[in-house]
Design a protein around this motif. Structure first.
Motif, PDB file in Angstrom:
ATOM      1  N   PRO A  53       0.794  -1.237   0.000  1.00 40.35           N
ATOM      2  CA  PRO A  53       0.000   0.000   0.000  1.00 40.35           C
ATOM      3  C   PRO A  53       0.824   1.284   0.000  1.00 40.35           C
ATOM      4  O   PRO A  53       0.263   2.367  -0.130  1.00 40.35           O
ATOM      5  N   HIS A  54       2.128   1.187   0.145  1.00 39.06           N
ATOM      6  CA  HIS A  54       2.963   2.380   0.273  1.00 39.06           C
ATOM      7  C   HIS A  54       3.658   2.780  -1.020  1.00 39.06           C
ATOM      8  O   HIS A  54       4.536   3.650  -1.016  1.00 39.06           O
ATOM      9  N   SER A  55       3.271   2.147  -2.121  1.00 38.45           N
ATOM     10  CA  SER A  55       3.852   2.511  -3.408  1.00 38.45           C
ATOM     11  C   SER A  55       2.910   2.096  -4.528  1.00 38.45           C
ATOM     12  O   SER A  55       2.038   1.247  -4.345  1.00 38.45           O
ATOM     13  N   THR A  56       3.114   2.720  -5.679  1.00 38.83           N
ATOM     14  CA  THR A  56       2.319   2.407  -6.857  1.00 38.83           C
ATOM     15  C   THR A  56       3.070   2.887  -8.091  1.00 38.83           C
ATOM     16  O   THR A  56       4.099   3.568  -7.979  1.00 38.83           O
ATOM     17  N   ILE A  57       2.556   2.553  -9.230  1.00 43.57           N
ATOM     18  CA  ILE A  57       3.058   3.092 -10.496  1.00 43.57           C
ATOM     19  C   ILE A  57       1.876   3.744 -11.184  1.00 43.57           C
ATOM     20  O   ILE A  57       0.845   3.100 -11.411  1.00 43.57           O
ATOM     21  N   LEU A  58       2.008   5.015 -11.466  1.00 46.78           N
ATOM     22  CA  LEU A  58       0.972   5.768 -12.153  1.00 46.78           C
ATOM     23  C   LEU A  58       1.332   5.820 -13.626  1.00 46.78           C
ATOM     24  O   LEU A  58       2.508   5.972 -13.973  1.00 46.78           O
ATOM     25  N   HIS A  77       7.664   9.057   6.028  1.00 44.97           N
ATOM     26  CA  HIS A  77       8.216  10.390   6.269  1.00 44.97           C
ATOM     27  C   HIS A  77       8.543  11.111   4.964  1.00 44.97           C
ATOM     28  O   HIS A  77       8.191  12.257   4.770  1.00 44.97           O
ATOM     29  N   ARG A  78       9.211  10.395   4.065  1.00 45.77           N
ATOM     30  CA  ARG A  78       9.581  10.977   2.775  1.00 45.77           C
ATOM     31  C   ARG A  78       8.968  10.156   1.650  1.00 45.77           C
ATOM     32  O   ARG A  78       8.949   8.938   1.702  1.00 45.77           O
ATOM     33  N   GLY A  79       8.530  10.892   0.640  1.00 46.54           N
ATOM     34  CA  GLY A  79       8.095  10.238  -0.578  1.00 46.54           C
ATOM     35  C   GLY A  79       9.245  10.187  -1.556  1.00 46.54           C
ATOM     36  O   GLY A  79      10.158  11.017  -1.499  1.00 46.54           O
ATOM     37  N   TRP A  80       9.203   9.210  -2.435  1.00 47.91           N
ATOM     38  CA  TRP A  80      10.243   9.049  -3.444  1.00 47.91           C
ATOM     39  C   TRP A  80       9.576   8.779  -4.785  1.00 47.91           C
ATOM     40  O   TRP A  80       8.550   8.114  -4.852  1.00 47.91           O
ATOM     41  N   LEU A 107       1.093  11.401  -3.022  1.00 46.21           N
ATOM     42  CA  LEU A 107       1.776  11.551  -1.734  1.00 46.21           C
ATOM     43  C   LEU A 107       1.017  12.492  -0.798  1.00 46.21           C
ATOM     44  O   LEU A 107       0.890  12.219   0.398  1.00 46.21           O
ATOM     45  N   ARG A 108       0.516  13.611  -1.333  1.00 47.96           N
ATOM     46  CA  ARG A 108      -0.265  14.535  -0.501  1.00 47.96           C
ATOM     47  C   ARG A 108      -1.476  13.843   0.115  1.00 47.96           C
ATOM     48  O   ARG A 108      -1.830  14.090   1.265  1.00 47.96           O
ATOM     49  N   ALA A 109      -2.130  12.979  -0.642  1.00 56.17           N
ATOM     50  CA  ALA A 109      -3.303  12.258  -0.149  1.00 56.17           C
ATOM     51  C   ALA A 109      -2.949  11.345   1.021  1.00 56.17           C
ATOM     52  O   ALA A 109      -3.829  10.946   1.787  1.00 56.17           O
ATOM     53  N   ARG A 110      -1.681  11.034   1.188  1.00 52.17           N
ATOM     54  CA  ARG A 110      -1.202  10.183   2.269  1.00 52.17           C
ATOM     55  C   ARG A 110      -0.461  10.991   3.324  1.00 52.17           C
ATOM     56  O   ARG A 110       0.197  10.428   4.190  1.00 52.17           O
ATOM     57  N   LEU A 115       9.006  15.212  -0.776  1.00 51.48           N
ATOM     58  CA  LEU A 115       9.265  14.323  -1.907  1.00 51.48           C
ATOM     59  C   LEU A 115      10.739  14.410  -2.276  1.00 51.48           C
ATOM     60  O   LEU A 115      11.294  15.505  -2.395  1.00 51.48           O
ATOM     61  N   MET A 116      11.349  13.270  -2.460  1.00 55.95           N
ATOM     62  CA  MET A 116      12.759  13.178  -2.823  1.00 55.95           C
ATOM     63  C   MET A 116      12.885  12.400  -4.132  1.00 55.95           C
ATOM     64  O   MET A 116      12.024  11.602  -4.478  1.00 55.95           O
ATOM     65  N   LEU A 117      13.967  12.634  -4.840  1.00 53.90           N
ATOM     66  CA  LEU A 117      14.281  11.847  -6.026  1.00 53.90           C
ATOM     67  C   LEU A 117      15.771  11.931  -6.263  1.00 53.90           C
ATOM     68  O   LEU A 117      16.450  12.825  -5.760  1.00 53.90           O
ATOM     69  N   LEU A 118      16.273  10.987  -6.998  1.00 47.23           N
ATOM     70  CA  LEU A 118      17.693  10.926  -7.320  1.00 47.23           C
ATOM     71  C   LEU A 118      17.874  11.129  -8.814  1.00 47.23           C
ATOM     72  O   LEU A 118      17.131  10.567  -9.612  1.00 47.23           O
ATOM     73  N   VAL A 119      18.868  11.927  -9.180  1.00 47.29           N
ATOM     74  CA  VAL A 119      19.231  12.149 -10.579  1.00 47.29           C
ATOM     75  C   VAL A 119      20.746  11.995 -10.666  1.00 47.29           C
ATOM     76  O   VAL A 119      21.477  12.548  -9.840  1.00 47.29           O
TER      77      VAL A 119
END
Length: 150
Positions: A53-58, A77-80, A107-110, A115-119
């Motif tokens: 329940p803590h992840s999905t693919i849109l 705590h953090r979204g990715w 993420l806001r709904a939860r 929000l974090m991401l790696l590049v």
């Protein structure tokens, strides 16, 4: 999940959660978008993201065909986000931004506050995309350890 997502509209595209039948098309899209690496199995990544329940693919579809995707999840705590991909011939038309907005909304709904991401440092085009939509580059040192023996 099969519900349609409420997100920034991009004419001609429908947004939803990925389904089991999308797995081969997702992996192929990620390959065409240059997101796959030999040490990451996209099929395993898709299965893991869709497992709990803590992840999905849109995904975004046009005329029923997969056109873009974003993997989103959180640790409480953090979204990715990962695998933000748009078909190469559709890039630059706002679809990537709409998928990013859909991930942020998820993420806001939860009630996830950040929000974090790696590049990769040498990926100037992607760094420019995120800067243009208001993301900040934060100086961090990332440590990692492979648990899968690869």
């Amino acid at each position: 999940m099969t519900e349609t997502l409420a997100t920034t509209a991009v004419e001609g595209f429908a947004f939803s959660h990925a389904q089991d039948t999308d797995t081969p098309a997702l992996a192929a899209l990620w390959e065409r978008a240059g997101l796959t690496r030999p040490w990451n199995d996209p099929f395993a990544d898709i299965a893991l993201a869709r497992r709990g329940p803590h992840s999905t693919i849109l995904v975004a579809r046009r005329d029923g065909t997969l056109a873009g995707s974003v993997m989103v999840g959180h640790d409480g705590h953090r979204g990715w986000i990962y695998y933000l991909a748009v078909e190469p011939d559709l890039q630059g038309k706002g679809l990537g931004r709409a998928l990013l907005t859909a991930a942020e909304d998820w993420l806001r709904a939860r009630a996830v506050p950040k929000l974090m991401l790696l590049v990769r440092p040498d990926n100037a085009a992607v760094r420019g995309f995120y800067a243009a939509v208001g993301y900040l580059e934060e100086p961090r040192v990332v440590f990692s350890r492979r648990l899968d023996g690869k």
